[in-house]
Scaffold this motif. Structure first.
Motif, PDB file in Angstrom:
ATOM      1  N   UNK A  63       0.839  -1.205   0.000  1.00 30.81           N
ATOM      2  CA  UNK A  63       0.000   0.000   0.000  1.00 30.81           C
ATOM      3  C   UNK A  63       0.871   1.250   0.000  1.00 30.81           C
ATOM      4  N   UNK A  64       1.894   1.276   0.837  1.00 33.20           N
ATOM      5  CA  UNK A  64       2.765   2.451   0.885  1.00 33.20           C
ATOM      6  C   UNK A  64       3.434   2.696  -0.468  1.00 33.20           C
ATOM      7  N   UNK A  65       3.986   1.629  -1.060  1.00 40.51           N
ATOM      8  CA  UNK A  65       4.676   1.771  -2.347  1.00 40.51           C
ATOM      9  C   UNK A  65       3.718   2.209  -3.448  1.00 40.51           C
ATOM     10  N   UNK A  66       2.541   1.587  -3.501  1.00 42.00           N
ATOM     11  CA  UNK A  66       1.571   1.926  -4.550  1.00 42.00           C
ATOM     12  C   UNK A  66       1.020   3.332  -4.358  1.00 42.00           C
ATOM     13  N   UNK A  67       0.826   3.738  -3.106  1.00 44.22           N
ATOM     14  CA  UNK A  67       0.328   5.094  -2.853  1.00 44.22           C
ATOM     15  C   UNK A  67       1.346   6.137  -3.295  1.00 44.22           C
ATOM     16  N   UNK A  68       2.609   5.899  -2.989  1.00 45.72           N
ATOM     17  CA  UNK A  68       3.661   6.837  -3.401  1.00 45.72           C
ATOM     18  C   UNK A  68       3.770   6.900  -4.929  1.00 45.72           C
ATOM     19  N   UNK A  69       3.685   5.740  -5.583  1.00 43.51           N
ATOM     20  CA  UNK A  69       3.708   5.721  -7.046  1.00 43.51           C
ATOM     21  C   UNK A  69       2.507   6.447  -7.636  1.00 43.51           C
ATOM     22  N   UNK A  70       1.355   6.295  -6.998  1.00 47.24           N
ATOM     23  CA  UNK A  70       0.146   6.971  -7.470  1.00 47.24           C
ATOM     24  C   UNK A  70       0.308   8.479  -7.389  1.00 47.24           C
ATOM     25  N   UNK A  87      -4.629   6.655   3.022  1.00 48.94           N
ATOM     26  CA  UNK A  87      -4.344   5.221   2.892  1.00 48.94           C
ATOM     27  C   UNK A  87      -3.018   4.879   3.564  1.00 48.94           C
ATOM     28  N   UNK A  88      -2.014   5.719   3.359  1.00 49.59           N
ATOM     29  CA  UNK A  88      -0.701   5.485   3.973  1.00 49.59           C
ATOM     30  C   UNK A  88      -0.806   5.546   5.496  1.00 49.59           C
ATOM     31  N   UNK A  89      -1.559   6.520   5.997  1.00 48.06           N
ATOM     32  CA  UNK A  89      -1.697   6.667   7.448  1.00 48.06           C
ATOM     33  C   UNK A  89      -2.471   5.500   8.056  1.00 48.06           C
ATOM     34  N   UNK A  90      -3.531   5.090   7.393  1.00 51.39           N
ATOM     35  CA  UNK A  90      -4.376   4.028   7.939  1.00 51.39           C
ATOM     36  C   UNK A  90      -3.648   2.694   7.967  1.00 51.39           C
ATOM     37  N   UNK A  91      -2.926   2.360   6.903  1.00 51.65           N
ATOM     38  CA  UNK A  91      -2.244   1.065   6.908  1.00 51.65           C
ATOM     39  C   UNK A  91      -1.141   1.021   7.961  1.00 51.65           C
ATOM     40  N   UNK A  92      -0.568   2.178   8.279  1.00 55.57           N
ATOM     41  CA  UNK A  92       0.407   2.217   9.359  1.00 55.57           C
ATOM     42  C   UNK A  92      -0.221   1.835  10.686  1.00 55.57           C
ATOM     43  N   UNK A  93      -1.429   2.343  10.927  1.00 51.33           N
ATOM     44  CA  UNK A  93      -2.136   2.005  12.159  1.00 51.33           C
ATOM     45  C   UNK A  93      -2.581   0.543  12.167  1.00 51.33           C
ATOM     46  N   UNK A  94      -3.086   0.053  11.043  1.00 51.59           N
ATOM     47  CA  UNK A  94      -3.551  -1.336  10.988  1.00 51.59           C
ATOM     48  C   UNK A  94      -2.379  -2.301  11.162  1.00 51.59           C
ATOM     49  N   UNK A  95      -1.249  -1.979  10.547  1.00 44.92           N
ATOM     50  CA  UNK A  95      -0.069  -2.835  10.703  1.00 44.92           C
ATOM     51  C   UNK A  95       0.368  -2.867  12.160  1.00 44.92           C
ATOM     52  N   UNK A  96       0.302  -1.729  12.827  1.00 44.15           N
ATOM     53  CA  UNK A  96       0.689  -1.674  14.249  1.00 44.15           C
ATOM     54  C   UNK A  96      -0.294  -2.467  15.106  1.00 44.15           C
ATOM     55  N   UNK A  97      -1.577  -2.443  14.752  1.00 45.72           N
ATOM     56  CA  UNK A  97      -2.571  -3.259  15.458  1.00 45.72           C
ATOM     57  C   UNK A  97      -2.201  -4.738  15.353  1.00 45.72           C
ATOM     58  N   UNK A  98      -1.780  -5.149  14.158  1.00 44.48           N
ATOM     59  CA  UNK A  98      -1.345  -6.532  13.983  1.00 44.48           C
ATOM     60  C   UNK A  98      -0.143  -6.858  14.851  1.00 44.48           C
ATOM     61  N   UNK A  99       0.812  -5.925  14.943  1.00 47.65           N
ATOM     62  CA  UNK A  99       1.985  -6.139  15.794  1.00 47.65           C
ATOM     63  C   UNK A  99       1.584  -6.316  17.261  1.00 47.65           C
ATOM     64  N   UNK A 100       0.647  -5.505  17.707  1.00 47.39           N
ATOM     65  CA  UNK A 100       0.208  -5.586  19.101  1.00 47.39           C
ATOM     66  C   UNK A 100      -0.534  -6.890  19.376  1.00 47.39           C
ATOM     67  N   UNK A 101      -1.339  -7.341  18.410  1.00 48.08           N
ATOM     68  CA  UNK A 101      -2.018  -8.632  18.552  1.00 48.08           C
ATOM     69  C   UNK A 101      -0.998  -9.761  18.588  1.00 48.08           C
ATOM     70  N   UNK A 102       0.022  -9.662  17.746  1.00 50.67           N
ATOM     71  CA  UNK A 102       1.097 -10.658  17.747  1.00 50.67           C
ATOM     72  C   UNK A 102       1.790 -10.691  19.107  1.00 50.67           C
ATOM     73  N   UNK A 103       2.002  -9.521  19.697  1.00 52.64           N
ATOM     74  CA  UNK A 103       2.645  -9.463  21.013  1.00 52.64           C
ATOM     75  C   UNK A 103       1.794 -10.142  22.082  1.00 52.64           C
ATOM     76  N   UNK A 104       0.464  -9.995  21.990  1.00 57.11           N
ATOM     77  CA  UNK A 104      -0.425 -10.684  22.937  1.00 57.11           C
ATOM     78  C   UNK A 104      -0.270 -12.193  22.771  1.00 57.11           C
ATOM     79  N   UNK A 105      -0.205 -12.660  21.523  1.00 58.69           N
ATOM     80  CA  UNK A 105      -0.025 -14.086  21.262  1.00 58.69           C
ATOM     81  C   UNK A 105       1.289 -14.592  21.849  1.00 58.69           C
ATOM     82  N   UNK A 106       2.339 -13.785  21.726  1.00 56.55           N
ATOM     83  CA  UNK A 106       3.630 -14.171  22.308  1.00 56.55           C
ATOM     84  C   UNK A 106       3.536 -14.257  23.826  1.00 56.55           C
TER      85      UNK A 106
END
Length: 237
Positions: A63-70, A87-106
């Motif tokens: 998303x970041x690469x395609x947004x910059x190219x766009x 789009x760039x801002x939102x995917x940054x937040x969603x990716x961080x949400x995934x990281x935090x969920x991964x940390x809970x799993x750990x």
């Protein structure tokens, strides 16, 4: 702008939206499964959550690469530029949400079969239910460009902060009562904080949706009810 260029730009934006929708679905599942793994001592489920994270990272980069190219190719203006930046801002937040969920799993793997106070686990699951509702609603708000729904999510975050403070106090009490509780209570405390931080990321997305639609940032302070620092000071007094 020619019809061909407009059509190509619309296709670019649609591609970004589709990837964000996929990321949102992955993040939602990771969050649900990570807390379920914690509550049920389910190691395979925790490992599955951790294994989901690389796909989220790949989509984030795409998303970041395609947004910059766009932006470079189309040189969008006004709402089109805001949508690409959002789009760039939102995917940054969603990716961080995934990281935090991964940390809970750990943390779930680290706790293993150690005793977990039933009241704390119930509180964590309730807190997670509230955050999940916020995540789902704010992703819907983005898809629908619904500022009212985004603002509703933004306003609800204070309830999650208040619940986190309550869980923090409960866990602090367990640790003070018996030093043997410190290890697993520390893991649970980090899990609660991760869920609370996910709530913060949903409010970030809500603010981005508001900016996307209105071209304005929210001019009022975000509601916060996290009193955990005050609790720590009181306990040490």
């Amino acid at each position: 702008m020619s019809e061909h260029i407009v059509s190509s730009y619309d296709a670019d934006l649609q591609g970004l939206r589709q990837r964000i929708a996929e990321m949102g679905g992955i993040a939602e599942k990771m969050l649900v499964d990570s807390v379920a793994a914690l509550a049920r001592h389910d190691k395979p489920l925790a490992q599955a959550v951790i294994a989901s994270d690389p796909r989220l990272d790949v989509l984030h980069r795409e998303v970041e690469e395609n947004a910059i190219l766009t932006i470079a190719r189309r040189q969008p203006l006004a709402v089109d530029l805001r949508e690409t930046i959002s789009a760039i801002r939102i995917v940054g937040d969603v990716e961080r949400i995934g990281d935090l969920a991964k940390n809970i799993a750990k943390r779930a793997l680290a706790i293993g079969d150690d005793f977990q106070p039933h009241k704390i686990v119930v509180g964590l699951r309730h807190m997670n239910d509230l955050v999940m509702a916020q995540l789902k609603d704010v992703l819907d708000a983005y898809a629908q460009k619904d500022t009212a729904k985004a603002l509703d999510v933004w306003k609800r975050d204070g309830a999650i902060d208040a619940l986190y403070t309550s869980l923090f106090r409960e866990l602090l009490t367990y640790m003070m009562e018996d030093p043997r509780n410190i290890s697993f209570c520390t893991h649970l405390l980090f899990c609660a904080k991760n869920i609370e931080r996910i709530g913060d990321h949903t409010t970030n997305i809500a603010e981005t949706v508001h900016y996307l639609v209105t071209a304005e940032t929210l001019a009022i302070d975000r509601p916060k009810n996290d009193r955990s620092i005050d609790t720590t000071i009181e306990a040490g007094a």
